[in-house]
Write an enzyme that holds these catalytic residues in place. Structure first.
Site, PDB file in Angstrom:
ATOM      1  CG  ASP A   1      31.172  48.845  29.220  1.00  0.00           C
ATOM      2  OD1 ASP A   1      30.456  48.994  28.209  1.00  0.00           O
ATOM      3  OD2 ASP A   1      32.137  48.051  29.270  1.00  0.00           O
TER       4      ASP A   1
ATOM      5  CG  ASP B   1      29.719  44.066  25.555  1.00  0.00           C
ATOM      6  OD1 ASP B   1      28.771  43.488  26.115  1.00  0.00           O
ATOM      7  OD2 ASP B   1      29.654  44.516  24.394  1.00  0.00           O
TER       8      ASP B   1
END
Length: 314
Positions: free
Chosen positions: A67, A69
């Site tokens: 991922d 963020d």
């Protein structure tokens, strides 16, 4: 204690005890927070020491999925990208205010109302409609240097590099636009990126998405599809995220990691004995994900689909 002189001896004694109790309680709370954090750090280090070597050298059936963020980068990539677009006058203050409200609503409500999300996506996509994909890619390179390069979590980057050094492919998997995700992946020396895709015809954005934003279960489906195409064994793959929204993706692989986890993911990871890494410290860790002000997160939701992503050839 002179300020208590007007009280009777008994009341003065009771008040003094109350003050002492309050001060002791505050000090105990402060020490407790510090001790809990230190205990967590010690447990995490001990657990890391007991883990077998990973990733496995030369395992070409394995790959890693990260991922973006708050996992690879501090904050939201789309927010930083939005800052760059606003600086380049892609949209006006009135649009910024609308996006700020949409983002604030989403953060405070903590739920994804389909009608509200659709409105946010539609208004955001209007920003890039008519712009060339190549223009957004070029701008993305500039914005990375301006706002993103210094916000990469070096601990997470080291994890990604370990997979690369072991001969494995490493992919970003994010709801951010695939263009900006691809820029970040390339700058970090990663294999590539999976991201939200915006429709384009002849290299020009139409203002429509291809499907939905790559979020939650959609990430798991993207990883599953890529693993099939790359002939990977998901049981030997790893995935990394900070968010409980990515539990479907993390649950898909044999080696899930919670990185800088939110409270829900931390609880879920501990219940299932998943590996945890936290590159934040103390109060900073507790506050991640809470905007300092509504305006700080304005563009993250507003431009989320807008600057979204990969060209669709027709």
């Amino acid at each position: 204690m002179a300020a208590l002189g007007w009280l009777t001896p008994r009341r003065r004694s009771a008040t003094a005890r109350s003050v002492l109790a309050g001060e002791a309680s505050a000090e105990a709370a402060r020490k407790s927070e510090q001790e809990l954090h230190e205990q967590y750090e010690q447990e995490a280090k001990a657990k890391q020491a007991d883990e077998p070597p990973f990733p496995v050298e030369g395992d070409d059936k394995a790959a890693a999925f990260f991922d973006l963020d708050n996992t690879v980068m501090q904050g939201a990539a789309i927010f930083h990208f939005g800052r760059g677009l606003y600086k380049r006058k892609f949209f006006q203050r009135r649009e910024l205010a609308r996006f700020a409200w949409q983002q604030a609503w989403f953060r405070l409500a903590g739920v994804e109302d389909p009608e509200h999300m659709q409105d946010a996506r539609d208004s955001a996509l209007s920003i890039v409609k008519g712009h060339r994909v190549s223009e957004l890619m070029s701008i993305g390179e500039e914005i990375y240097d301006e706002y993103m390069a210094e916000r990469i979590w070096q601990g997470t980057r080291a994890l990604a590099q370990a997979h690369l050094d072991a001969g494995q492919k490493v992919w970003l998997v994010t709801a951010a636009p695939v263009e900006i995700a691809t820029v970040i992946a390339r700058r970090l020396g990663l294999t590539g990126a999976l991201g939200t895709v915006a429709e384009s015809v002849d290299g020009i954005y139409t203002g429509k998405l291809v499907g939905e934003p790559l979020h939650g279960p959609a990430k798991a489906e993207a990883v599953r599809a890529l693993a099939a195409a790359e002939d990977l064994d998901l049981a030997r793959c790893a995935a990394y995220s900070d968010s409980h929204n990515d539990i479907p993706m993390l649950s898909l692989v044999g080696h899930p990691y919670a990185i800088n986890p939110d409270s829900k993911l931390r609880k879920h990871a501990r219940e299932r004995d998943w590996r945890l890494r936290d590159y934040r410290t103390g109060r900073k860790a507790a506050k991640v994900g809470i905007p300092a002000a509504a305006g700080v997160g304005a563009l993250a939701g507003g431009t989320a689909a807008a600057i979204a992503v990969h060209r669709r050839r027709r």
